[in-house]
Design an enzyme around this catalytic site. Structure first.
Site, PDB file in Angstrom:
ATOM      1  N   ILE A 172     -91.953 -49.900-149.190  1.00 54.66           N
ATOM      2  CA  ILE A 172     -92.102 -48.763-150.099  1.00 54.66           C
ATOM      3  C   ILE A 172     -90.716 -48.343-150.587  1.00 54.66           C
ATOM      4  CG2 ILE A 172     -92.949 -46.402-150.371  1.00 54.66           C
ATOM      5  CD1 ILE A 172     -94.770 -46.959-147.896  1.00 54.66           C
ATOM      6  N   ARG A 173     -90.451 -48.607-151.833  1.00 60.49           N
ATOM      7  CA  ARG A 173     -89.108 -48.334-152.397  1.00 60.49           C
ATOM      8  C   ARG A 173     -88.038 -48.771-151.380  1.00 60.49           C
ATOM      9  NH1 ARG A 173     -87.681 -43.051-153.914  1.00 60.49           N
ATOM     10  NH2 ARG A 173     -86.299 -44.059-155.371  1.00 60.49           N
ATOM     11  N   CYS A 224     -86.677 -48.658-142.767  1.00 59.05           N
ATOM     12  CA  CYS A 224     -86.523 -48.311-144.189  1.00 59.05           C
ATOM     13  C   CYS A 224     -85.344 -47.347-144.393  1.00 59.05           C
ATOM     14  CB  CYS A 224     -87.843 -47.790-144.743  1.00 59.05           C
ATOM     15  SG  CYS A 224     -87.935 -47.983-146.523  1.00 59.05           S
ATOM     16  N   GLY A 276     -88.140 -42.524-145.151  1.00 61.21           N
ATOM     17  CA  GLY A 276     -88.198 -41.246-145.851  1.00 61.21           C
ATOM     18  C   GLY A 276     -87.221 -41.340-146.993  1.00 61.21           C
ATOM     19  N   GLU A 277     -86.434 -40.323-147.171  1.00 59.98           N
ATOM     20  CA  GLU A 277     -85.417 -40.340-148.222  1.00 59.98           C
ATOM     21  C   GLU A 277     -84.065 -40.234-147.526  1.00 59.98           C
ATOM     22  OE1 GLU A 277     -86.689 -41.088-151.240  1.00 59.98           O
ATOM     23  OE2 GLU A 277     -84.565 -41.364-151.657  1.00 59.98           O
ATOM     24  N   SER A 278     -83.294 -41.324-147.591  1.00 63.97           N
ATOM     25  CA  SER A 278     -82.068 -41.355-146.788  1.00 63.97           C
ATOM     26  C   SER A 278     -81.067 -40.277-147.189  1.00 63.97           C
ATOM     27  CB  SER A 278     -81.431 -42.740-146.843  1.00 63.97           C
ATOM     28  OG  SER A 278     -81.277 -43.157-148.169  1.00 63.97           O
ATOM     29  N   ARG A 285     -79.912 -49.782-151.439  1.00 67.46           N
ATOM     30  CA  ARG A 285     -81.096 -48.914-151.555  1.00 67.46           C
ATOM     31  C   ARG A 285     -81.951 -49.313-152.744  1.00 67.46           C
ATOM     32  NH1 ARG A 285     -79.948 -43.068-152.525  1.00 67.46           N
ATOM     33  NH2 ARG A 285     -82.113 -42.817-151.876  1.00 67.46           N
ATOM     34  N   GLU A 331     -94.798 -48.696-138.760  1.00 70.31           N
ATOM     35  CA  GLU A 331     -95.629 -47.557-138.321  1.00 70.31           C
ATOM     36  C   GLU A 331     -96.820 -47.333-139.248  1.00 70.31           C
ATOM     37  OE1 GLU A 331     -92.963 -47.405-140.041  1.00 70.31           O
ATOM     38  OE2 GLU A 331     -93.033 -45.721-141.435  1.00 70.31           O
ATOM     39  N   HIS A 363     -92.245 -50.888-143.077  1.00 74.28           N
ATOM     40  CA  HIS A 363     -92.782 -49.753-142.303  1.00 74.28           C
ATOM     41  C   HIS A 363     -93.783 -50.215-141.245  1.00 74.28           C
ATOM     42  CE1 HIS A 363     -91.386 -46.192-144.654  1.00 74.28           C
ATOM     43  NE2 HIS A 363     -91.243 -47.109-145.597  1.00 74.28           N
TER      44      HIS A 363
HETATM   45  N1  GLN Z   1     -85.961 -45.285-151.083  1.00 79.11           N
HETATM   46  C1  GLN Z   1     -85.693 -44.604-149.852  1.00 79.11           C
HETATM   47  C2  GLN Z   1     -84.201 -44.362-149.673  1.00 79.11           C
HETATM   48  O1  GLN Z   1     -83.422 -44.916-150.352  1.00 79.11           O
HETATM   49  C3  GLN Z   1     -86.213 -45.382-148.676  1.00 79.11           C
HETATM   50  C4  GLN Z   1     -87.698 -45.522-148.792  1.00 79.11           C
HETATM   51  C5  GLN Z   1     -88.434 -45.450-147.500  1.00 79.11           C
HETATM   52  O2  GLN Z   1     -87.919 -45.081-146.440  1.00 79.11           O
HETATM   53  N2  GLN Z   1     -89.692 -45.758-147.590  1.00 79.11           N
HETATM   54  O3  GLN Z   1     -83.832 -43.598-148.849  1.00 79.11           O
END
Ligand code: GLN
Length: 191
Positions: A134-135, A78, A46-48, A105, A173, A171
């Protein structure tokens, strides 16, 4: 066996689906009391930064950190991996800080922001594992207590284990391949 999935933000529903496919009882965790009696916990991607602030608002960070120190098995994927790290190259994140990894990150730059790679992960057997990035973050450094489980072709570390703690930059999942989750369940079951 009962596995909690931190359900504050990000890809928690997909982890719950994977665990259901493996016929494991799951608990979406939003409050500290929902951590009681778990055999393991998954911190999703997600977004940490967002997950950090929600974990702080709901008083989850200290409790997860305490349980991890006492041996609760945790899988961080992630953003979840970023949150397990002792060192993160970013001040916006206040990690749970239990695993001897240094994490950067958004480490792959614009062109490779999201990609897939077949990964060799010996603990999962010979067949390559489909890594969905993903990112994604990467692991820059590991301490002696940490076992490296997977690298990209250029040697970048993308999965690691420290005792009952498991982390990956990708990921699992988001694929149909359940081997990574199964591996975590074997750790949660005491292997
Ligand atoms: N870019 C997100 C972060 O820095 C991590 C990306 C993800 O969990 N898919 O939190």
């Amino acid at each position: 066996m009962k596995i909690g999935v931190l359900a504050l933000q990000g890809a928690f529903a997909e982890h719950i689906t994977a665990l259901h496919r493996l016929e494991v009882e799951t608990v979406p965790v939003r409050l500290p009391r929902q951590l009681v009696g778990l055999d393991g916990l998954i911190i999703p991607g997600g977004e940490s930064t967002t997950i950090t602030s929600l974990m702080l608002s709901y008083n989850l960070r200290t409790e997860i950190s305490r349980l991890a120190e006492n041996g609760l098995p945790i899988l961080g994927t992630c953003a979840g991996m970023i949150l397990l790290a002792r060192e993160v190259s970013d001040d916006g994140v206040e990690p749970v800080s239990v695993m001897g990894i240094t994490v950067r990150r958004n480490a792959f730059g614009r062109q490779r922001e999201s990609f897939e790679a077949d990964l060799e992960i010996p603990v999962l057997g010979e067949k390559p594992f489909p890594g969905v990035f993903i990112r994604a973050p990467l692991i820059e450094q590991v301490t002696d207590e940490v076992e490296v489980l997977a690298r990209l072709d250029d040697n970048t570390i993308v999965a690691a284990r420290q005792g009952t703690l498991l982390a990956c930059a990708f990921h699992p999942e988001l694929t149909d391949d359940l081997r990574f989750h199964r591996y975590f369940l074997s750790i949660a079951g005491g292997e």
